[in-house]
Design an enzyme around this catalytic site. Sequence first.
Site, PDB file in Angstrom:
ATOM      1  N   TYR A   1       0.868  -1.191   0.000  1.00 34.06           N
ATOM      2  CA  TYR A   1       0.000   0.000   0.000  1.00 34.06           C
ATOM      3  C   TYR A   1       0.900   1.235   0.000  1.00 34.06           C
ATOM      4  CZ  TYR A   1      -4.018  -2.918   1.506  1.00 34.06           C
ATOM      5  OH  TYR A   1      -5.021  -3.862   1.608  1.00 34.06           O
TER       6      TYR A   1
ATOM      7  N   LEU B   1     -18.295  -0.959   3.055  1.00 33.95           N
ATOM      8  CA  LEU B   1     -19.069   0.133   2.441  1.00 33.95           C
ATOM      9  C   LEU B   1     -18.970   0.059   0.920  1.00 33.95           C
ATOM     10  CD1 LEU B   1     -18.196   3.086   4.844  1.00 33.95           C
ATOM     11  CD2 LEU B   1     -20.279   1.694   4.762  1.00 33.95           C
TER      12      LEU B   1
ATOM     13  N   ARG C   1     -16.450   0.189  -0.855  1.00 37.02           N
ATOM     14  CA  ARG C   1     -15.486   1.219  -1.266  1.00 37.02           C
ATOM     15  C   ARG C   1     -16.113   2.601  -1.319  1.00 37.02           C
ATOM     16  NH1 ARG C   1     -10.877  -1.970  -2.626  1.00 37.02           N
ATOM     17  NH2 ARG C   1     -11.545  -4.090  -2.989  1.00 37.02           N
ATOM     18  N   GLY C   2     -17.112   2.811  -0.497  1.00 29.27           N
ATOM     19  CA  GLY C   2     -17.773   4.116  -0.416  1.00 29.27           C
ATOM     20  C   GLY C   2     -19.089   4.144  -1.171  1.00 29.27           C
TER      21      GLY C   2
ATOM     22  N   SER D   1     -22.046   4.088   1.135  1.00 22.92           N
ATOM     23  CA  SER D   1     -21.838   4.879   2.352  1.00 22.92           C
ATOM     24  C   SER D   1     -22.884   5.961   2.519  1.00 22.92           C
ATOM     25  CB  SER D   1     -20.458   5.541   2.303  1.00 22.92           C
ATOM     26  OG  SER D   1     -20.422   6.481   1.238  1.00 22.92           O
TER      27      SER D   1
HETATM   28  N1  LIG Z   1      -7.425  -8.279   1.580  1.00 21.37           N
HETATM   29  C1  LIG Z   1      -7.750  -7.533   0.544  1.00 21.37           C
HETATM   30  O1  LIG Z   1      -7.723  -7.982  -0.600  1.00 21.37           O
HETATM   31  C2  LIG Z   1      -8.180  -6.110   0.773  1.00 21.37           C
HETATM   32  C3  LIG Z   1      -8.667  -5.367  -0.306  1.00 21.37           C
HETATM   33  C4  LIG Z   1      -9.062  -4.056  -0.061  1.00 21.37           C
HETATM   34  C5  LIG Z   1      -8.991  -3.530   1.206  1.00 21.37           C
HETATM   35  N2  LIG Z   1      -8.499  -4.270   2.240  1.00 21.37           N
HETATM   36  C6  LIG Z   1      -8.370  -3.715   3.605  1.00 21.37           C
HETATM   37  O2  LIG Z   1      -9.647  -3.356   4.074  1.00 21.37           O
HETATM   38  C7  LIG Z   1      -9.672  -1.974   4.432  1.00 21.37           C
HETATM   39  C8  LIG Z   1     -11.045  -1.395   4.145  1.00 21.37           C
HETATM   40  O3  LIG Z   1     -11.332  -1.535   2.762  1.00 21.37           O
HETATM   41  P1  LIG Z   1     -11.941  -0.379   1.904  1.00 21.37           P
HETATM   42  O4  LIG Z   1     -11.264   0.893   2.291  1.00 21.37           O
HETATM   43  O5  LIG Z   1     -11.939  -0.762   0.492  1.00 21.37           O
HETATM   44  O6  LIG Z   1     -13.431  -0.428   2.404  1.00 21.37           O
HETATM   45  P2  LIG Z   1     -14.639   0.501   2.588  1.00 21.37           P
HETATM   46  O7  LIG Z   1     -14.718   0.827   4.049  1.00 21.37           O
HETATM   47  O8  LIG Z   1     -15.771  -0.166   1.921  1.00 21.37           O
HETATM   48  O9  LIG Z   1     -14.373   1.835   1.742  1.00 21.37           O
HETATM   49  C9  LIG Z   1     -13.688   2.898   2.298  1.00 21.37           C
HETATM   50  C10 LIG Z   1     -13.998   4.152   1.511  1.00 21.37           C
HETATM   51  O10 LIG Z   1     -15.375   4.485   1.696  1.00 21.37           O
HETATM   52  C11 LIG Z   1     -15.544   5.896   1.756  1.00 21.37           C
HETATM   53  N3  LIG Z   1     -16.370   6.247   2.941  1.00 21.37           N
HETATM   54  C12 LIG Z   1     -17.487   6.955   2.926  1.00 21.37           C
HETATM   55  N4  LIG Z   1     -18.009   7.077   4.158  1.00 21.37           N
HETATM   56  C13 LIG Z   1     -17.198   6.432   4.982  1.00 21.37           C
HETATM   57  C14 LIG Z   1     -17.195   6.202   6.372  1.00 21.37           C
HETATM   58  N5  LIG Z   1     -18.145   6.665   7.181  1.00 21.37           N
HETATM   59  N6  LIG Z   1     -16.215   5.480   6.898  1.00 21.37           N
HETATM   60  C15 LIG Z   1     -15.233   4.992   6.116  1.00 21.37           C
HETATM   61  N7  LIG Z   1     -15.168   5.196   4.785  1.00 21.37           N
HETATM   62  C16 LIG Z   1     -16.149   5.901   4.213  1.00 21.37           C
HETATM   63  C17 LIG Z   1     -14.149   6.471   1.834  1.00 21.37           C
HETATM   64  O11 LIG Z   1     -13.828   6.997   0.576  1.00 21.37           O
HETATM   65  P3  LIG Z   1     -13.381   8.476   0.439  1.00 21.37           P
HETATM   66  O12 LIG Z   1     -12.408   8.723   1.577  1.00 21.37           O
HETATM   67  O13 LIG Z   1     -12.771   8.533  -0.903  1.00 21.37           O
HETATM   68  O14 LIG Z   1     -14.643   9.287   0.574  1.00 21.37           O
HETATM   69  C18 LIG Z   1     -13.229   5.326   2.096  1.00 21.37           C
HETATM   70  O15 LIG Z   1     -11.983   5.490   1.467  1.00 21.37           O
HETATM   71  C19 LIG Z   1      -8.523  -1.349   3.641  1.00 21.37           C
HETATM   72  O16 LIG Z   1      -8.057  -0.168   4.239  1.00 21.37           O
HETATM   73  C20 LIG Z   1      -7.517  -2.445   3.670  1.00 21.37           C
HETATM   74  O17 LIG Z   1      -6.795  -2.424   4.887  1.00 21.37           O
HETATM   75  C21 LIG Z   1      -8.110  -5.554   2.034  1.00 21.37           C
END
Ligand SMILES: NC(=O)c1ccc[n+]([C@@H]2O[C@H](COP(=O)([O-])OP(=O)(O)OC[C@H]3O[C@@H](n4cnc5c(N)ncnc54)[C@H](OP(=O)(O)O)[C@@H]3O)[C@@H](O)[C@H]2O)c1
Length: 338
Positions: free
Chosen positions: A56, A209, A211-212, A215
Amino acid sequence: MEQRALGRSGLASSAIGLGCMGMSDLYGPANEQDGIATIHAALEAGITLLDTGDFYGMGHNEMLIRDALRSAGGNKRDNVLLSVKFGALRDASGNWAGYDCRPAAVKNFLAYSLRRLGTDHLDIYRPSRLDPAVPIEETIGAIADQVKAGYVRHIGLSEVGVETIRRAHAVHPISDLQIEYSLLSRGIEKDILPTCRELGISVTAYGVLSRGLISGHWDPSRKLAPGDFRGFSPRFSSENLAHNLALIEVLRNIATEKQATPAQIAIAWVLAQGSDIVPLVGARRPERLAESLGALNVKLDAADLSRIEQAIPAGAAAGERYAPTLMAHLDSEKSHGS
Ligand SMILES: NC(=O)c1ccc[n+]([C@@H]2O[C@H](COP(=O)([O-])OP(=O)(O)OC[C@H]3O[C@@H](n4cnc5c(N)ncnc54)[C@H](OP(=O)(O)O)[C@@H]3O)[C@@H](O)[C@H]2O)c1
């Protein structure tokens, strides 16, 4: 904060973990100070699980976490579980270049992660994807050697299917499977989640979420920076976006009734699927984290869950969860749909 067990070896995490990826990569430009402030707020709120990957931001995310832990004061490293993924290869421009999960690579990646994170051990170490060229037994065996050496405490998996889960767990107990799970990505329910439950493996759910997308904050007119994952995601594509955004109307309605937000309902839904599931929220600003944590106060009863199920049944999303080239790397998708 409520604690949830990760696996059967006594490891416990806060009910919500913080995924730090977006603070360095994949969701367009991120502000370092916001990332550090978000990690500090998470520690303050009692979050004990921080998830990252060495790829990352090509090491940036690990160094950001190290800086946040140091500047938080009070030896916070000892209060958190550092969950690190390895194996994904990148070039200097950030392009993706496959996977390497050979035993020699495991040792090498681990040494660099320990140094970047400024720690002498990782709490959970996991291959980010199955390396098709390396039997999973060899990769897990190599991590198990590092457990014996004291550099790793627990072994996790990421985005693998049932056969790989069983083979890995036979080599060394697996604490948790990290995999996408949300109202729009329910693929694990058929085989993967039951297998994890049979073996006593927890799930750390990402993309809760979507990826938002679900949300409640997603603005269809938002301009995405080059390299933003969502610019390549079929679920955000022009032909699928309106359908997917319409699905979350039910979340808005329930949120209004409960004085909550759609994001909180979406996270509460994942929390309600079992005490062996820990959502990893991808907040990268303190206010988004605060919103996510509010999900812990939302109680969805059977009637709420059934309303959500009727409006968003499994498979309701339009588009796959990854673009075709990335789907091809998902061992978890070999045996079921998304
Ligand atoms: N193992 C794997 O293959 C894999 C793959 C992907 C992720 N992950 C891990 O899982 C974690 C979470 O995944 P993700 O970031 O894709 O998931 P997510 O929580 O579905 O999406 C996060 C995005 O949602 C938006 N968002 C809107 N409201 C929010 C709120 N209240 N709280 C948090 N986010 C909000 C933000 O985008 P904006 O900031 O752009 O508005 C944020 O970047 C990653 O950080 C990583 O550590 C693992």
